[in-house]
Motif scaffolding. Sequence first.
Motif, PDB file in Angstrom:
ATOM      1  N   ASP A 160     -12.179  27.758 -10.010  1.00  0.00           N
ATOM      2  CA  ASP A 160     -12.810  26.584  -9.407  1.00  0.00           C
ATOM      3  C   ASP A 160     -12.597  25.394 -10.339  1.00  0.00           C
ATOM      4  OD1 ASP A 160     -14.429  24.628  -8.342  1.00  0.00           O
ATOM      5  OD2 ASP A 160     -16.159  25.944  -8.011  1.00  0.00           O
ATOM      6  N   LYS A 161     -11.694  24.518  -9.964  1.00  0.00           N
ATOM      7  CA  LYS A 161     -11.341  23.390 -10.822  1.00  0.00           C
ATOM      8  C   LYS A 161     -12.505  22.432 -11.067  1.00  0.00           C
ATOM      9  CE  LYS A 161      -7.107  24.852 -10.888  1.00  0.00           C
ATOM     10  NZ  LYS A 161      -6.600  25.586 -12.056  1.00  0.00           N
ATOM     11  N   SER A 162     -13.548  22.524 -10.224  1.00  0.00           N
ATOM     12  CA  SER A 162     -14.703  21.650 -10.409  1.00  0.00           C
ATOM     13  C   SER A 162     -15.654  22.167 -11.482  1.00  0.00           C
ATOM     14  CB  SER A 162     -15.461  21.489  -9.086  1.00  0.00           C
ATOM     15  OG  SER A 162     -16.089  22.705  -8.705  1.00  0.00           O
ATOM     16  N   LYS A 163     -15.391  23.371 -11.974  1.00  0.00           N
ATOM     17  CA  LYS A 163     -16.239  23.975 -12.998  1.00  0.00           C
ATOM     18  C   LYS A 163     -15.463  24.148 -14.293  1.00  0.00           C
ATOM     19  CE  LYS A 163     -19.322  26.644  -9.981  1.00  0.00           C
ATOM     20  NZ  LYS A 163     -19.846  28.011  -9.678  1.00  0.00           N
ATOM     21  N   THR A 164     -16.133  23.918 -15.403  1.00  0.00           N
ATOM     22  CA  THR A 164     -15.519  24.199 -16.694  1.00  0.00           C
ATOM     23  C   THR A 164     -15.713  25.674 -17.027  1.00  0.00           C
ATOM     24  OG1 THR A 164     -17.532  23.756 -17.977  1.00  0.00           O
ATOM     25  CG2 THR A 164     -16.085  21.868 -17.476  1.00  0.00           C
ATOM     26  N   ILE A 165     -14.980  26.142 -18.008  1.00  0.00           N
ATOM     27  CA  ILE A 165     -15.153  27.526 -18.459  1.00  0.00           C
ATOM     28  C   ILE A 165     -16.597  27.763 -18.890  1.00  0.00           C
ATOM     29  CG2 ILE A 165     -14.569  29.148 -20.292  1.00  0.00           C
ATOM     30  CD1 ILE A 165     -12.433  28.993 -18.162  1.00  0.00           C
ATOM     31  N   LYS A 166     -17.183  26.780 -19.572  1.00  0.00           N
ATOM     32  CA  LYS A 166     -18.564  26.939 -20.034  1.00  0.00           C
ATOM     33  C   LYS A 166     -19.513  27.130 -18.864  1.00  0.00           C
ATOM     34  CE  LYS A 166     -22.113  24.835 -22.987  1.00  0.00           C
ATOM     35  NZ  LYS A 166     -22.484  23.671 -23.821  1.00  0.00           N
ATOM     36  N   ASP A 167     -19.205  26.527 -17.713  1.00  0.00           N
ATOM     37  CA  ASP A 167     -20.051  26.674 -16.522  1.00  0.00           C
ATOM     38  C   ASP A 167     -20.027  28.096 -15.973  1.00  0.00           C
ATOM     39  OD1 ASP A 167     -20.724  23.965 -16.539  1.00  0.00           O
ATOM     40  OD2 ASP A 167     -19.042  23.421 -15.237  1.00  0.00           O
ATOM     41  N   THR A 168     -18.962  28.833 -16.254  1.00  0.00           N
ATOM     42  CA  THR A 168     -18.771  30.139 -15.614  1.00  0.00           C
ATOM     43  C   THR A 168     -19.245  31.316 -16.450  1.00  0.00           C
ATOM     44  OG1 THR A 168     -16.536  30.480 -16.501  1.00  0.00           O
ATOM     45  CG2 THR A 168     -16.731  29.217 -14.447  1.00  0.00           C
ATOM     46  N   ILE A 169     -19.588  31.094 -17.715  1.00  0.00           N
ATOM     47  CA  ILE A 169     -19.981  32.206 -18.583  1.00  0.00           C
ATOM     48  C   ILE A 169     -21.479  32.216 -18.829  1.00  0.00           C
ATOM     49  CG2 ILE A 169     -17.720  32.263 -19.691  1.00  0.00           C
ATOM     50  CD1 ILE A 169     -18.964  30.869 -22.120  1.00  0.00           C
ATOM     51  N   HIS A 170     -21.983  33.360 -19.192  1.00  0.00           N
ATOM     52  CA  HIS A 170     -23.405  33.496 -19.470  1.00  0.00           C
ATOM     53  C   HIS A 170     -23.775  32.617 -20.662  1.00  0.00           C
ATOM     54  CE1 HIS A 170     -27.303  35.355 -20.272  1.00  0.00           C
ATOM     55  NE2 HIS A 170     -27.217  35.910 -19.078  1.00  0.00           N
ATOM     56  N   PRO A 171     -24.876  31.865 -20.581  1.00  0.00           N
ATOM     57  CA  PRO A 171     -25.267  30.957 -21.678  1.00  0.00           C
ATOM     58  C   PRO A 171     -25.344  31.629 -23.043  1.00  0.00           C
ATOM     59  CG  PRO A 171     -26.604  30.538 -19.732  1.00  0.00           C
ATOM     60  CD  PRO A 171     -25.790  31.775 -19.437  1.00  0.00           C
ATOM     61  N   SER A 172     -25.772  32.884 -23.071  1.00  0.00           N
ATOM     62  CA  SER A 172     -25.898  33.573 -24.360  1.00  0.00           C
ATOM     63  C   SER A 172     -24.542  33.810 -25.010  1.00  0.00           C
ATOM     64  CB  SER A 172     -26.641  34.902 -24.197  1.00  0.00           C
ATOM     65  OG  SER A 172     -25.950  35.762 -23.316  1.00  0.00           O
ATOM     66  N   THR A 173     -23.485  33.830 -24.200  1.00  0.00           N
ATOM     67  CA  THR A 173     -22.142  33.981 -24.746  1.00  0.00           C
ATOM     68  C   THR A 173     -21.801  32.797 -25.636  1.00  0.00           C
ATOM     69  OG1 THR A 173     -21.418  35.248 -22.818  1.00  0.00           O
ATOM     70  CG2 THR A 173     -19.697  34.241 -24.169  1.00  0.00           C
ATOM     71  N   TYR A 174     -22.150  31.626 -25.157  1.00  0.00           N
ATOM     72  CA  TYR A 174     -21.901  30.402 -25.929  1.00  0.00           C
ATOM     73  C   TYR A 174     -22.751  30.406 -27.199  1.00  0.00           C
ATOM     74  CZ  TYR A 174     -21.151  25.463 -26.977  1.00  0.00           C
ATOM     75  OH  TYR A 174     -20.808  24.290 -27.601  1.00  0.00           O
ATOM     76  N   GLU A 175     -24.026  30.722 -27.052  1.00  0.00           N
ATOM     77  CA  GLU A 175     -24.942  30.693 -28.194  1.00  0.00           C
ATOM     78  C   GLU A 175     -24.534  31.685 -29.273  1.00  0.00           C
ATOM     79  OE1 GLU A 175     -28.593  31.528 -26.251  1.00  0.00           O
ATOM     80  OE2 GLU A 175     -28.607  29.652 -25.110  1.00  0.00           O
ATOM     81  N   LYS A 176     -24.110  32.860 -28.844  1.00  0.00           N
ATOM     82  CA  LYS A 176     -23.783  33.912 -29.816  1.00  0.00           C
ATOM     83  C   LYS A 176     -22.491  33.615 -30.569  1.00  0.00           C
ATOM     84  CE  LYS A 176     -24.056  38.935 -30.219  1.00  0.00           C
ATOM     85  NZ  LYS A 176     -25.411  38.952 -30.791  1.00  0.00           N
ATOM     86  N   GLY A 177     -21.606  32.841 -29.962  1.00  0.00           N
ATOM     87  CA  GLY A 177     -20.320  32.561 -30.596  1.00  0.00           C
ATOM     88  C   GLY A 177     -20.324  31.389 -31.550  1.00  0.00           C
ATOM     89  N   LEU A 178     -21.486  30.788 -31.753  1.00  0.00           N
ATOM     90  CA  LEU A 178     -21.582  29.619 -32.634  1.00  0.00           C
ATOM     91  C   LEU A 178     -21.680  30.005 -34.102  1.00  0.00           C
ATOM     92  CD1 LEU A 178     -24.207  27.485 -30.658  1.00  0.00           C
ATOM     93  CD2 LEU A 178     -21.794  26.881 -30.978  1.00  0.00           C
ATOM     94  N   HIS A 179     -20.974  29.257 -34.934  1.00  0.00           N
ATOM     95  CA  HIS A 179     -21.199  29.266 -36.371  1.00  0.00           C
ATOM     96  C   HIS A 179     -21.622  27.839 -36.712  1.00  0.00           C
ATOM     97  CE1 HIS A 179     -18.683  33.007 -36.572  1.00  0.00           C
ATOM     98  NE2 HIS A 179     -19.645  33.303 -37.420  1.00  0.00           N
ATOM     99  N   GLY A 180     -22.912  27.646 -36.905  1.00  0.00           N
ATOM    100  CA  GLY A 180     -23.431  26.292 -37.039  1.00  0.00           C
ATOM    101  C   GLY A 180     -23.324  25.601 -35.696  1.00  0.00           C
ATOM    102  N   ASP A 181     -22.627  24.480 -35.652  1.00  0.00           N
ATOM    103  CA  ASP A 181     -22.460  23.736 -34.402  1.00  0.00           C
ATOM    104  C   ASP A 181     -21.103  23.990 -33.751  1.00  0.00           C
ATOM    105  OD1 ASP A 181     -24.960  22.550 -34.696  1.00  0.00           O
ATOM    106  OD2 ASP A 181     -24.141  20.936 -35.942  1.00  0.00           O
ATOM    107  N   VAL A 182     -20.317  24.860 -34.329  1.00  0.00           N
ATOM    108  CA  VAL A 182     -18.957  25.085 -33.834  1.00  0.00           C
ATOM    109  C   VAL A 182     -18.855  26.438 -33.134  1.00  0.00           C
ATOM    110  CG1 VAL A 182     -16.527  25.324 -34.480  1.00  0.00           C
ATOM    111  CG2 VAL A 182     -17.979  23.659 -35.664  1.00  0.00           C
ATOM    112  N   LEU A 183     -18.349  26.410 -31.900  1.00  0.00           N
ATOM    113  CA  LEU A 183     -18.092  27.657 -31.182  1.00  0.00           C
ATOM    114  C   LEU A 183     -16.685  28.115 -31.549  1.00  0.00           C
ATOM    115  CD1 LEU A 183     -19.078  29.615 -28.798  1.00  0.00           C
ATOM    116  CD2 LEU A 183     -17.396  28.355 -27.451  1.00  0.00           C
ATOM    117  N   ASP A 184     -16.569  29.211 -32.264  1.00  0.00           N
ATOM    118  CA  ASP A 184     -15.247  29.706 -32.635  1.00  0.00           C
ATOM    119  C   ASP A 184     -15.081  31.203 -32.394  1.00  0.00           C
ATOM    120  OD1 ASP A 184     -16.814  30.607 -34.737  1.00  0.00           O
ATOM    121  OD2 ASP A 184     -15.935  29.256 -36.234  1.00  0.00           O
ATOM    122  N   VAL A 185     -16.032  31.798 -31.660  1.00  0.00           N
ATOM    123  CA  VAL A 185     -15.923  33.197 -31.248  1.00  0.00           C
ATOM    124  C   VAL A 185     -16.260  33.290 -29.769  1.00  0.00           C
ATOM    125  CG1 VAL A 185     -16.678  35.572 -31.639  1.00  0.00           C
ATOM    126  CG2 VAL A 185     -16.677  33.954 -33.545  1.00  0.00           C
TER     127      VAL A 185
END
Length: 485
Positions: A160-185
Motif C-alpha cells: 500500500d503506497k499510502s502507508k509507510t513501512i512503520k505504519d505496517t509493523i507492530h509498534p513494539s517492533t520499532y521500540e525494541k529496535g532502538l539504540h537511544g534515538d536511532v532505530l538500527d535493528v
Amino acid sequence: MGSTSEAKNTGEGTNRRDLIKRSAALGLIAVPSMGFLSACATGGGGDDDNKSDKPKGKTSATNPLGVEKGAPLEAFIFKGGLGDQYAKDAEADYTKAWGGAVKHTGTQQVGPKLTPRFSGGNPPDIIDNSGADHLDMNRLSSQGQLQDLKALMEAASLDDKSKTIKDTIHPSTYEKGLHGDVLDVLYYAFTIYGTWYSKKALEKGGWEYPKSLDDMVKLSAEIKKTGVAPWTYPGKYPYYVHFNLFAQIAKIGGMENWIKIDNLEPNAWTSNDAVKQVVEHYEELARKGYFLKGSQGLTHIQSQTAWNKGKAVFIPNGSWVENESAPTTPKDFQMAVGALFDGGSGDKMPQGTLRAEPSEPYVVASKGKNPAGGMEMLRIMLSKKHAQNFATKVKSLTCVVDATEGMTLSPGLSSASSVFKAAGTNLISLQLQEWYPDLTDAKIGGLTGDLLTGDLSAADWIKKTQAYADKVAKDDAIKKFKRDK
C-alpha cells in the motif's frame, strides 16, 4: 534474541563457554553482550572507508531507498529453528526486481564468522543476527557499525503506497529496535512466549490448562500420579525457563517494577514481592519432583523431543518451537500455548496477559557495500506476501500487523495467534535478556539451573541474582540502556 532468537539447532551437548555465547529466544521472540566476541567484533567505528564503493541509485517513488540496479547483495542468515528458506525466497524477489545477484550464507555461527569481517571493514550487507553465536548488537551500534533504518521506516510499503513501512509493523517492533534515538535493528519475527502443551494430552487426561500458579501445582500433582512428568526444560540452556519466569514476575508485579529490573536499579530483584512468589513457585515444582528426570542434561532439541513423545506435558518455549520440533511432533499432537498464570488478587496485570514481543533481529551493516540493498531486502520481507510465506514456511508470526488474516494456520501458530488476540494490550515485552545476555543467560541461567535441580533455594537465587545485576550496573565497561515503558 529476544527474545527470541533460538539457540543452536543441534542435539549435541554444550559446556559453560557455549552457554555464555548464546543469544537471546528466539526466536523470538524474544526478541535477546558477549565480551570475548564483542572485544574484536567491532574494531573500527571511525570513517567509512567503503563509502565511495557503495551503490548510488537515485531515489524515486518506486525506488525510495536508492537501490542501484544490478548491484550485488550479500546476506548472512541464521539457519536455526526457522531455517533460511524464507530469506532465500525474499532474495529471489530482490534479484527479480533489481537484477543484483545475492550471495547467501546460512549459518548457526553468525558471530564467529562475521567477527573478523566487521573488524576488517568488509561485513555483509544484511544479517539475521540470531542464534547461540550472535554478534553484540549493542557494541556494534555504539561504534556506528549498524545502518540507521530511518529511511526504511519512511519508505512506502510494497502493499500500500499510502502507508509507510512503520505504519505496517507492530509498534513494539520499532521500540525494541532502538539504540537511544536511532532505530538500527529490525526484529522481523513476532514471538509468543509461554507454556506450550499438547491439547490432546490435556484432553486425554481430562485436564484443563491452569489459570493460576496454584492451579499449576495442583495439576502437576495429578499428572505425576499418571507416571508422566508435568514439566521438562532444556537444562543445557536453562535460560529457556526465563521465557516464563521473567514474564511471570512482570505479570504479577507489574511492568513498572519489571522496568526497574531492566534498568538495573538497586534492589530491583530483592524488593519486588513478585520475584519471591514466582521463584518460590519454581522451587516448589522442583522440590516436588515435577520436572522430567534428567532434564538438567537436555538440549532444547532433546527436551522438545521428550515432550513430543509424551514424556512431559508442559515446556517453556517460544513460537518457533512448532517448526523446530516438527520432525518429532505427532500429527495429532495439537500443539498449543497458554497465557501467563495468575498469582493472586494482587496481580498488576489481568488474566490472559501474554509475553509477546519482536524477535529475530535483522541488521544492515553501515559499512557494507550495499546498505541500500540491505534495507530494500527488508522492505521486501515486510510485504504481506513474504510475511505470509514466513508464516507458512516456519509456522511463526512476523512483525507485519494482521499479515496472517484469512490464512489457514498450523495448530501451534493458530493457538499463538488466538492468545495474542485475546491478550489485547496486555502484552509483556522485556529487555534485560536483550541488553545483558551474559547476565541473564550465563549468570542467572546458572542459578536457575541449580534452582530446578534443588541445589539452590529461592532465597539464595534472588540474593545472588541481585548481586550479579549490581555487578553489571557498576561495570563501566558494559554499555547501559534505559527504558521508560
